[in-house]
Design a protein around this motif. Structure first.
Motif: not given
Length: 210
Positions: A103-117, A134-138
């Motif tokens: 995810s390039i929007n990791p601030e929103y895409d938490t593990p929980q959000i990704l699991k639901e997705h 981390d967003k900058q890292y990604i």
């Protein structure tokens, strides 16, 4: 000559013929394919949908595909994810195959959000990891590591823009690709078009046999 000797010679002849036929096939199975090596996959360590730390080292011994996306993307990401599903279905149950959806929007895409997705999408392969961090890292991983564009842009739908390409990585952690009609490596595969999906599917099969 006795019947036993004749039978022995006959069996030996059959074994010899089979060996001559089988050896090239056995050798070919363990030979490297002619897919060019682009270079080593960038090192990374991120968190997946189950909250587990996943790095490029976890994929060693597997042929895997990398994409950059985000769950709220209203444009190309749904197409990319659906095409990843096609790859999952083609290699479902194969422990030597994997997918890394970063995810390039990791601030929103938490593990929980990704699991639901992942659940809504139908991602079931145990080596398909939806990754956040981390967003900058990604973004650095995408742009400087893979040389694939990813960044924020408030003027585009969803607020982020990125490449629609898939990266193919072999069991040794090397990025591989086929060549174009001029004999040059394409480097990455089109993750939006059916032709790109079919091409990477064929090349995954080839790398799995190495």
């Amino acid at each position: 000559m006795s019947k036993n000797n004749k039978a022995y010679i006959g069996i030996s002849f059959i074994i010899l013929i089979f060996g001559i036929w089988a050896i090239p096939k056995i050798v070919a199975k363990f030979q490297k394919s002619d897919l060019p090596v682009i270079g080593p996959v960038p090192q990374f360590e991120l968190t997946d949908q189950d909250g587990k730390k996943i790095s490029n080292k976890d994929y060693l011994g597997k042929v895997y595909v990398v994409e950059f996306f985000f769950t709220t993307c209203p444009t190309i990401c749904p197409v990319m994810n659906q095409n990843m599903l096609k790859l999952q279905d083609a290699f479902y149950g194969n422990p030597d195959f994997g997918i890394a959806s970063i995810s390039i929007n990791p601030e929103y895409d938490t593990p929980q959000i990704l699991k639901e997705h992942a659940k809504e999408l139908g991602a079931k392969h145990y080596n398909w990891h939806f990754l956040t961090g981390d967003k900058q890292y990604i973004h650095n991983l995408a742009v400087k590591g893979f040389n694939l564009y990813a960044g924020e842009n408030s003027k585009v739908p969803g607020g982020f823009e990125h490449s629609g390409l898939f990266a193919l990585v072999d069991k040794d952690g090397m990025i591989r690709s086929r060549k174009d009609s001029y004999g040059n490596p394409i480097t990455y595969y089109d993750g939006l078009e059916e032709s790109g999906v079919e091409a990477i599917k064929e090349d995954i099969k080839e790398l799995l046999e190495e």
